[in-house]
Design a protein around this motif. Structure first.
Motif, PDB file in Angstrom:
ATOM      1  N   SER A  17      10.483  -0.909  53.352  1.00 29.39           N
ATOM      2  CA  SER A  17       9.546  -1.298  52.294  1.00 29.39           C
ATOM      3  C   SER A  17       8.355  -0.345  52.268  1.00 29.39           C
ATOM      4  O   SER A  17       7.979   0.228  53.294  1.00 29.39           O
ATOM      5  CB  SER A  17       9.048  -2.724  52.522  1.00 29.39           C
ATOM      6  N   LYS A  34       7.688 -11.935  51.252  1.00 32.72           N
ATOM      7  CA  LYS A  34       8.862 -11.105  51.522  1.00 32.72           C
ATOM      8  C   LYS A  34       8.666  -9.726  50.905  1.00 32.72           C
ATOM      9  O   LYS A  34       7.688  -9.477  50.214  1.00 32.72           O
ATOM     10  CB  LYS A  34      10.127 -11.773  50.988  1.00 32.72           C
ATOM     11  N   ASN A  35       9.601  -8.826  51.193  1.00 33.58           N
ATOM     12  CA  ASN A  35       9.610  -7.451  50.653  1.00 33.58           C
ATOM     13  C   ASN A  35       8.490  -6.570  51.195  1.00 33.58           C
ATOM     14  O   ASN A  35       8.039  -5.652  50.520  1.00 33.58           O
ATOM     15  CB  ASN A  35       9.584  -7.449  49.117  1.00 33.58           C
ATOM     16  N   TYR A  36       8.046  -6.800  52.410  1.00 35.78           N
ATOM     17  CA  TYR A  36       7.030  -5.976  53.055  1.00 35.78           C
ATOM     18  C   TYR A  36       7.645  -5.351  54.309  1.00 35.78           C
ATOM     19  O   TYR A  36       8.633  -5.848  54.840  1.00 35.78           O
ATOM     20  CB  TYR A  36       5.801  -6.803  53.431  1.00 35.78           C
ATOM     21  N   GLN A 137       2.498 -12.155  46.398  1.00 32.90           N
ATOM     22  CA  GLN A 137       3.876 -11.686  46.291  1.00 32.90           C
ATOM     23  C   GLN A 137       4.065 -10.809  45.057  1.00 32.90           C
ATOM     24  O   GLN A 137       4.770  -9.795  45.107  1.00 32.90           O
ATOM     25  CB  GLN A 137       4.858 -12.864  46.255  1.00 32.90           C
ATOM     26  N   LYS A 138       3.418 -11.158  43.950  1.00 32.15           N
ATOM     27  CA  LYS A 138       3.512 -10.335  42.731  1.00 32.15           C
ATOM     28  C   LYS A 138       2.966  -8.932  42.994  1.00 32.15           C
ATOM     29  O   LYS A 138       3.534  -7.943  42.524  1.00 32.15           O
ATOM     30  CB  LYS A 138       2.755 -10.985  41.571  1.00 32.15           C
ATOM     31  N   ILE A 140       2.798  -7.444  45.976  1.00 34.90           N
ATOM     32  CA  ILE A 140       3.758  -6.792  46.877  1.00 34.90           C
ATOM     33  C   ILE A 140       4.891  -6.192  46.053  1.00 34.90           C
ATOM     34  O   ILE A 140       5.263  -5.026  46.227  1.00 34.90           O
ATOM     35  CB  ILE A 140       4.326  -7.789  47.912  1.00 34.90           C
ATOM     36  N   ASP A 141       5.443  -6.980  45.149  1.00 37.65           N
ATOM     37  CA  ASP A 141       6.587  -6.541  44.348  1.00 37.65           C
ATOM     38  C   ASP A 141       6.235  -5.427  43.364  1.00 37.65           C
ATOM     39  O   ASP A 141       7.113  -4.683  42.934  1.00 37.65           O
ATOM     40  CB  ASP A 141       7.194  -7.728  43.598  1.00 37.65           C
ATOM     41  N   SER A 142       4.954  -5.292  43.029  1.00 27.67           N
ATOM     42  CA  SER A 142       4.553  -4.252  42.077  1.00 27.67           C
ATOM     43  C   SER A 142       4.218  -2.923  42.759  1.00 27.67           C
ATOM     44  O   SER A 142       4.038  -1.914  42.079  1.00 27.67           O
ATOM     45  CB  SER A 142       3.354  -4.721  41.249  1.00 27.67           C
ATOM     46  N   THR A 144       5.244   0.127  44.114  1.00 27.52           N
ATOM     47  CA  THR A 144       6.386   1.024  44.234  1.00 27.52           C
ATOM     48  C   THR A 144       5.890   2.457  44.263  1.00 27.52           C
ATOM     49  O   THR A 144       4.761   2.735  43.880  1.00 27.52           O
ATOM     50  CB  THR A 144       7.361   0.851  43.047  1.00 27.52           C
TER      51      THR A 144
END
Length: 182
Positions: A17, A34-36, A137-138, A140-142, A144
């Protein structure tokens, strides 16, 4: 070399990640993020921030650090944001986080090259005070983007309950200065 390099209160997620999350004084375990790559706490404006820098630089995938949750009494979050915005000032051999309101915002245990690289290559996202896992979380997901060119391995001494004593003289000077002003 095994990652992360320094000990601390954190959990490892997906090491590929691009995101590291620091929840400051808030309990990250209840948030179910999640996604970290790594998620953990930070209570101190000096050794804690240095550990974050060391661990983030050691994983070339990480290029985004989200600073969220309730700040500690040591103002670790405010200091991290001040570091990202203002860098450090060097005086008498010490590196002080410019603009920090904390008592001991000194980053003297890691090389200046590591601090400079962190500031240049890692985007710090200010969510200090935000404890909403959905909103975090939003973000984290953004986050990139491309990997950093390479990992940087930085060592720092182990921190224990007596490590702060190296700043004892600075504490005395700060207290005396405040007494004289008051």
């Amino acid at each position: 070399m095994e990652w992360p390099l320094t000990s601390g209160d954190y959990i490892i997620g997906d090491t590929n990640s691009s995101v590291a999350v620091v929840t400051l004084a808030s309990d990250y375990t209840a948030w179910e993020l999640k996604n970290y790559a790594i998620c953990g706490t930070c209570f101190s404006e000096n050794f804690g921030i240095e550990k974050i820098i060391v661990n983030v630089l050691a994983n070339q995938n990480i290029h985004c650090l989200i600073v969220c949750g309730e700040d500690s009494g040591h103002l670790a979050g405010q200091s991290l944001i001040a570091l990202a915005e203002n860098g450090v000032s060097t005086m008498a051999g010490s590196r002080k986080i410019a603009g920090s309101n904390a008592s001991l915002p000194y980053l003297n245990e890691i090389p200046m090259t590591a601090i400079s690289r962190f500031l240049r290559e890692v985007k710090v996202v200010d969510l200090v005070g935000n404890k909403d896992p959905v909103a975090i979380q939003k973000v984290i997901d953004s986050c990139t983007g491309p990997k950093r060119i390479e990992a940087q391995i930085v060592s720092m001494p182990e921190v224990d309950e007596d490590s702060w004593r190296k700043y004892e003289q600075l504490i005395k000077q700060n207290v005396m200065s405040k007494i004289k002003k008051g």
